[in-house]
Design an enzyme around this catalytic site. Structure first.
Site, PDB file in Angstrom:
ATOM      1  N   HIS A 245      -2.989   0.486  11.754  1.00 33.41           N
ATOM      2  CA  HIS A 245      -2.264   1.243  11.238  1.00 33.41           C
ATOM      3  C   HIS A 245      -3.034   1.922  10.067  1.00 33.41           C
ATOM      4  O   HIS A 245      -2.457   2.781   9.659  1.00 33.41           O
ATOM      5  CB  HIS A 245      -1.062   0.278  10.957  1.00 33.41           C
ATOM      6  CG  HIS A 245      -1.589  -0.340   9.567  1.00 33.41           C
ATOM      7  ND1 HIS A 245      -1.856  -1.531   9.741  1.00 33.41           N
ATOM      8  CD2 HIS A 245      -1.315  -0.361   8.422  1.00 33.41           C
ATOM      9  CE1 HIS A 245      -2.240  -2.128   8.795  1.00 33.41           C
ATOM     10  NE2 HIS A 245      -1.895  -1.525   7.762  1.00 33.41           N
TER      11      HIS A 245
ATOM     12  N   HIS B  65     -10.332  -2.291  10.098  1.00 31.32           N
ATOM     13  CA  HIS B  65      -9.804  -1.385   9.137  1.00 31.32           C
ATOM     14  C   HIS B  65     -11.130  -0.908   8.281  1.00 31.32           C
ATOM     15  O   HIS B  65     -11.163   0.507   7.961  1.00 31.32           O
ATOM     16  CB  HIS B  65      -8.982  -1.905   7.922  1.00 31.32           C
ATOM     17  CG  HIS B  65      -7.475  -2.521   8.411  1.00 31.32           C
ATOM     18  ND1 HIS B  65      -6.956  -2.120   9.553  1.00 31.32           N
ATOM     19  CD2 HIS B  65      -6.951  -3.629   7.992  1.00 31.32           C
ATOM     20  CE1 HIS B  65      -5.943  -2.659   9.609  1.00 31.32           C
ATOM     21  NE2 HIS B  65      -5.794  -3.647   8.888  1.00 31.32           N
TER      22      HIS B  65
ATOM     23  N   LYS C 114      -9.638 -12.453  -0.015  1.00 29.96           N
ATOM     24  CA  LYS C 114      -8.351 -12.638  -0.485  1.00 29.96           C
ATOM     25  C   LYS C 114      -8.331 -13.524  -1.765  1.00 29.96           C
ATOM     26  O   LYS C 114      -9.672 -14.215  -2.133  1.00 29.96           O
ATOM     27  CB  LYS C 114      -7.525 -13.686   0.488  1.00 29.96           C
ATOM     28  CG  LYS C 114      -7.099 -12.837   1.623  1.00 29.96           C
ATOM     29  CD  LYS C 114      -6.259 -13.644   2.633  1.00 29.96           C
ATOM     30  CE  LYS C 114      -5.814 -12.726   3.898  1.00 29.96           C
ATOM     31  NZ  LYS C 114      -4.807 -11.397   3.291  1.00 29.96           N
TER      32      LYS C 114
END
Length: 475
Positions: free
Chosen positions: A182, A244, A330
């Site tokens: 995406h 990504h 993260k």
């Protein structure tokens, strides 16, 4: 590779993918559909960009009324609902019930798409079911006049990606396969080509003669939350680096496509990644934030990385010798994605450049999220003192460019129906991506612990000569 093509491709591109007149959504009751796909489909209907039947596929226990209620809740979670537009959306919804162990049950999809000439099957289901779903669709006669769209990940390494390709291509040839990342639907990612090639200021600057190094950061200030089971089997490299971040890298380093044809754009992306060196384990630092192993679903003593930093090089004429460092993690201090291009300092020995040696270099910050835009870090004379410089930033925001996941999925779903492949990942691109990170997968050593809210393991600093350029905190 030359910096630009020496001749224009004037041959017409005659292949046009067939548009679908029905969208079949597997996993319509799942998390991805609830958070992204259903809201995106509603937006497309509201904007009058979609008017084909949408068949939600479940394993049973659902009625069409329950599906419409589920869709309304998903849309409402994103903001106020235009009830008139939603009524149009609800009228397009259909329901099919399947059993993956009973291929005959897939004929329920045929019943709900009766009259359709070409279907787009979107698999928002666990990757382990991709092959079975494809086989069942074929046995039910739903593969020949259809396109198959699958979500990432496509395999978990190069070997498994090739095995999955072989399994799916038995029923759906490459030209009717689409692999979703995406990130390729984000305007800010596509805009990298416009920024680079439509602006001669940057197209000439983006060259080894001017660029000292390039850094790509994808930072997240949140932890794995309730996704411990999924994340522990995945890790940072598989979750975001292999897909990504390497897609961002491809857009940054690729040469200008000869035409706007999807094939030309995909060819250049593939050619760019083929020039990226396989990352050596010595050029890789992996970390894990403190407290990760206490997360529900995470294995005791897990060695899964929540932070990954790596260095590689691009063997083309334009980029030869320029180090590229990528990092993602993260529980970092901020959530931001940006590409920083550091330029060489002005030559030493001149009156107006001597003072530049003692301060920060010029930087071009290509900001992807949370606020798309570009920032130029420049030097200017200090007030009243020609031998002192001040560091200033010139910032331009691209407020018209969308970066949300829902907006990206609007483009992905539009192309899933139309068949345009440019925002999807081709198999040769998948293979190159897995090849680049292949030697880093499934490392057995323990990752370095880092404190939540920090910038990760200090060892990652050794991957850069100039130090990491940190993204600015969002305003």
């Amino acid at each position: 590779m030359n910096d630009s093509p020496t001749e224009l491709d004037t041959e017409p591109h005659t292949h046009v993918a067939q548009a679908a007149d029905a969208l079949v959504l597997f996993g319509v009751t799942g998390d991805l559909a609830k958070k992204m796909l259903l809201p995106a489909l509603y937006e497309l209907v509201r904007k009058r960009l979609l008017d084909v039947p949408i068949v939600g596929v479940t394993r049973g226990g659902w009625s069409i009324d329950r599906l419409r209620k589920h869709a309304h809740e998903a849309v409402a979670a994103h903001g106020e609902v235009d009830e008139g537009a939603f009524a149009q959306f609800a009228d397009l919804l259909r329901l099919a019930t399947v059993d993956y162990d009973k291929p005959d049950s897939f004929r329920s999809i045929a019943e709900q798409t009766r009259g359709s000439r070409f279907r787009a099957h979107y698999l928002a289901i666990p990757p382990g079911l991709y092959g079975k779903a494809a086989a069942c669709l074929a046995e039910a006669g739903l593969a020949d006049d259809a396109r198959l769209i699958v979500e990432k990940p496509f395999g978990h390494d190069l070997e498994s990606a090739r095995a999955l390709q072989a399994e799916l291509s038995e029923h759906f040839p490459e030209e009717r396969l689409r692999r979703v990342d995406h990130y390729l639907g984000k305007d800010a990612i596509e805009d990298l080509l416009t920024i680079r090639f439509a602006n001669t200021l940057l197209s000439e600057t983006m060259h080894r003669h001017h660029v000292r190094c390039v850094q790509i950061t994808m930072a997240e200030d949140f932890d794995v939350a309730d996704r411990g089971g999924f994340y522990d089997a995945t890790g940072a490299v598989r979750d975001v680096v292999q897909n990504h971040m390497l897609q961002m890298l491809a857009y940054l380093i690729m040469e200008a496509p000869r035409t706007s044809a999807a094939a030309d754009i995909l060819d250049e992306r593939a050619r760019a990644l083929k020039a990226v060196r396989t990352v050596h384990p010595d050029d890789y630092v992996r970390g894990q934030y403190e407290g990760y192993t206490d997360v529900r679903g995470v294995r005791p003593g897990s060695t899964t990385e929540t932070y990954a930093a790596l260095r590689t090089f691009v063997d083309t004429d334009r980029w030869a010798g320029v180090p590229f460092t990528l990092r993602s993690g993260k529980a970092l201090p901020t959530s931001a994605t940006e590409i920083v291009v550091e330029l060489y300092k002005a030559p030493f020995g001149y009156f107006h450049t001597a003072c530049a040696q003692e301060t920060d270099p010029n930087l071009i910050r290509l900001r992807i999220s949370p606020h798309a835009g570009v920032t130029f870090d420049l030097l200017a004379q200090h007030e009243g003192d020609a031998e002192t410089v001040d560091h200033i930033s010139a910032k331009v925001d691209f407020t018209h460019l969308t970066g949300s996941g829902t907006a990206a999925y609007e483009l992905v779903l539009t192309d899933a129906v139309s068949g345009d492949p440019r925002r999807f990942t081709r198999m040769d691109i998948v293979e190159e991506s897995w090849r680049i990170v292949g030697d880093l997968l499934d490392a057995e050593d323990s990752p370095t612990a880092y404190r939540p809210g920090s910038w990760g393991p200090a060892e990652a600093d050794d991957l850069t000569e100039a130090g990491w350029h940190r993204p600015a905190r969002p305003a």
